[in-house]
Design a protein around this motif. Sequence first.
Motif, PDB file in Angstrom:
ATOM      1  N   ASN A  22       0.809  -1.219   0.000  1.00 45.52           N
ATOM      2  CA  ASN A  22       0.000   0.000   0.000  1.00 45.52           C
ATOM      3  C   ASN A  22       0.846   1.274   0.000  1.00 45.52           C
ATOM      4  O   ASN A  22       0.308   2.367   0.195  1.00 45.52           O
ATOM      5  N   ASN A  23       2.157   1.088  -0.184  1.00 47.52           N
ATOM      6  CA  ASN A  23       3.086   2.222  -0.246  1.00 47.52           C
ATOM      7  C   ASN A  23       2.918   3.151   0.966  1.00 47.52           C
ATOM      8  O   ASN A  23       2.774   4.364   0.830  1.00 47.52           O
ATOM      9  N   ILE A  24       2.933   2.558   2.141  1.00 47.03           N
ATOM     10  CA  ILE A  24       2.761   3.297   3.392  1.00 47.03           C
ATOM     11  C   ILE A  24       4.096   3.323   4.126  1.00 47.03           C
ATOM     12  O   ILE A  24       4.771   2.304   4.239  1.00 47.03           O
ATOM     13  N   SER A  25       4.440   4.464   4.651  1.00 48.70           N
ATOM     14  CA  SER A  25       5.666   4.596   5.440  1.00 48.70           C
ATOM     15  C   SER A  25       5.388   4.105   6.864  1.00 48.70           C
ATOM     16  O   SER A  25       4.308   4.363   7.414  1.00 48.70           O
ATOM     17  N   PRO A  26       6.367   3.439   7.489  1.00 46.56           N
ATOM     18  CA  PRO A  26       6.177   3.025   8.890  1.00 46.56           C
ATOM     19  C   PRO A  26       5.909   4.215   9.819  1.00 46.56           C
ATOM     20  O   PRO A  26       5.327   4.051  10.888  1.00 46.56           O
ATOM     21  N   ARG A  27       6.300   5.421   9.381  1.00 47.59           N
ATOM     22  CA  ARG A  27       6.027   6.618  10.190  1.00 47.59           C
ATOM     23  C   ARG A  27       4.527   6.906  10.254  1.00 47.59           C
ATOM     24  O   ARG A  27       4.055   7.530  11.196  1.00 47.59           O
ATOM     25  N   HIS A  28       3.785   6.437   9.245  1.00 46.13           N
ATOM     26  CA  HIS A  28       2.356   6.720   9.189  1.00 46.13           C
ATOM     27  C   HIS A  28       1.497   5.606   9.794  1.00 46.13           C
ATOM     28  O   HIS A  28       0.305   5.805  10.016  1.00 46.13           O
ATOM     29  N   MET A  29       2.097   4.451   9.996  1.00 45.46           N
ATOM     30  CA  MET A  29       1.363   3.354  10.645  1.00 45.46           C
ATOM     31  C   MET A  29       2.362   2.483  11.390  1.00 45.46           C
ATOM     32  O   MET A  29       3.160   1.778  10.791  1.00 45.46           O
ATOM     33  N   SER A  30       2.291   2.541  12.700  1.00 44.62           N
ATOM     34  CA  SER A  30       3.192   1.724  13.507  1.00 44.62           C
ATOM     35  C   SER A  30       2.691   0.283  13.553  1.00 44.62           C
ATOM     36  O   SER A  30       1.530   0.005  13.225  1.00 44.62           O
ATOM     37  N   LEU A  31       3.563  -0.602  13.980  1.00 42.05           N
ATOM     38  CA  LEU A  31       3.168  -1.999  14.140  1.00 42.05           C
ATOM     39  C   LEU A  31       2.038  -2.111  15.166  1.00 42.05           C
ATOM     40  O   LEU A  31       1.092  -2.873  14.980  1.00 42.05           O
ATOM     41  N   ALA A  32       2.116  -1.316  16.228  1.00 40.72           N
ATOM     42  CA  ALA A  32       1.060  -1.339  17.252  1.00 40.72           C
ATOM     43  C   ALA A  32      -0.287  -0.902  16.666  1.00 40.72           C
ATOM     44  O   ALA A  32      -1.320  -1.509  16.963  1.00 40.72           O
ATOM     45  N   GLN A  33      -0.268   0.138  15.818  1.00 42.25           N
ATOM     46  CA  GLN A  33      -1.517   0.584  15.181  1.00 42.25           C
ATOM     47  C   GLN A  33      -2.074  -0.498  14.270  1.00 42.25           C
ATOM     48  O   GLN A  33      -3.279  -0.750  14.249  1.00 42.25           O
ATOM     49  N   TYR A  34      -1.183  -1.116  13.496  1.00 38.58           N
ATOM     50  CA  TYR A  34      -1.606  -2.188  12.595  1.00 38.58           C
ATOM     51  C   TYR A  34      -2.240  -3.334  13.390  1.00 38.58           C
ATOM     52  O   TYR A  34      -3.316  -3.817  13.043  1.00 38.58           O
ATOM     53  N   ALA A  35      -1.565  -3.736  14.458  1.00 37.19           N
ATOM     54  CA  ALA A  35      -2.069  -4.852  15.269  1.00 37.19           C
ATOM     55  C   ALA A  35      -3.416  -4.513  15.897  1.00 37.19           C
ATOM     56  O   ALA A  35      -4.306  -5.369  15.979  1.00 37.19           O
ATOM     57  N   LYS A  36      -3.575  -3.284  16.327  1.00 34.90           N
ATOM     58  CA  LYS A  36      -4.825  -2.870  16.971  1.00 34.90           C
ATOM     59  C   LYS A  36      -5.987  -2.853  15.975  1.00 34.90           C
ATOM     60  O   LYS A  36      -7.103  -3.223  16.315  1.00 34.90           O
ATOM     61  N   ASN A  37      -5.714  -2.454  14.746  1.00 27.66           N
ATOM     62  CA  ASN A  37      -6.762  -2.328  13.737  1.00 27.66           C
ATOM     63  C   ASN A  37      -7.005  -3.597  12.926  1.00 27.66           C
ATOM     64  O   ASN A  37      -7.993  -3.692  12.214  1.00 27.66           O
ATOM     65  N   ARG A  38      -6.094  -4.537  12.982  1.00 31.45           N
ATOM     66  CA  ARG A  38      -6.206  -5.748  12.163  1.00 31.45           C
ATOM     67  C   ARG A  38      -6.063  -6.984  13.033  1.00 31.45           C
ATOM     68  O   ARG A  38      -5.087  -7.704  12.929  1.00 31.45           O
ATOM     69  N   LEU A  39      -7.034  -7.201  13.865  1.00 32.65           N
ATOM     70  CA  LEU A  39      -7.018  -8.374  14.722  1.00 32.65           C
ATOM     71  C   LEU A  39      -7.048  -9.623  13.860  1.00 32.65           C
ATOM     72  O   LEU A  39      -7.935  -9.795  13.022  1.00 32.65           O
ATOM     73  N   GLU A  40      -6.059 -10.477  14.047  1.00 30.23           N
ATOM     74  CA  GLU A  40      -5.984 -11.705  13.258  1.00 30.23           C
ATOM     75  C   GLU A  40      -6.572 -12.866  14.040  1.00 30.23           C
ATOM     76  O   GLU A  40      -6.203 -13.109  15.171  1.00 30.23           O
ATOM     77  N   ALA A  41      -7.457 -13.571  13.398  1.00 26.35           N
ATOM     78  CA  ALA A  41      -7.973 -14.804  13.984  1.00 26.35           C
ATOM     79  C   ALA A  41      -6.956 -15.904  13.690  1.00 26.35           C
ATOM     80  O   ALA A  41      -6.168 -15.801  12.757  1.00 26.35           O
TER      81      ALA A  41
END
Length: 123
Positions: free
Chosen positions: A44-63
């Motif tokens: 998605n051509n996103i910089s890590p500055r714009h989405m941290s791993l913590a933000q990703y994990a919080k928004n994309r709960l994996e079953a």
Amino acid sequence: YSRDIHDTARLFAPPIQAYGRGIIIIMNPIERSVAKYYQHLEENNISPRHMSLAQYAKNRLEANILTKAIAGRGELAIAKEILKRKFIVGLFDRMGDSFERFETFFGWNIGEDTKTCQRDTQT
């Protein structure tokens, strides 16, 4: 190869005389999630500055997709028992050891060219 474990179930059930054994290579779920995070950033051509791993994990709960696919629901104990009885398990981060495990279990006598290929793909 099949992503649908139940599709291949006929290989493991009567009336056949010799039961099949599936090969599965699994990855540590935390490492898999981190890898998916970096893949998401890249795709998605996103910089890590714009989405941290913590933000990703919080928004994309994996079953736990594997557990659900194997057991038909999220029951870890059932999935582990099915893996134990029906599959030869390899670990993604120990691919060389996994290949040796498969070769030993199935009695494969592979040549040096194949071993060289295996080593080359692991580097």
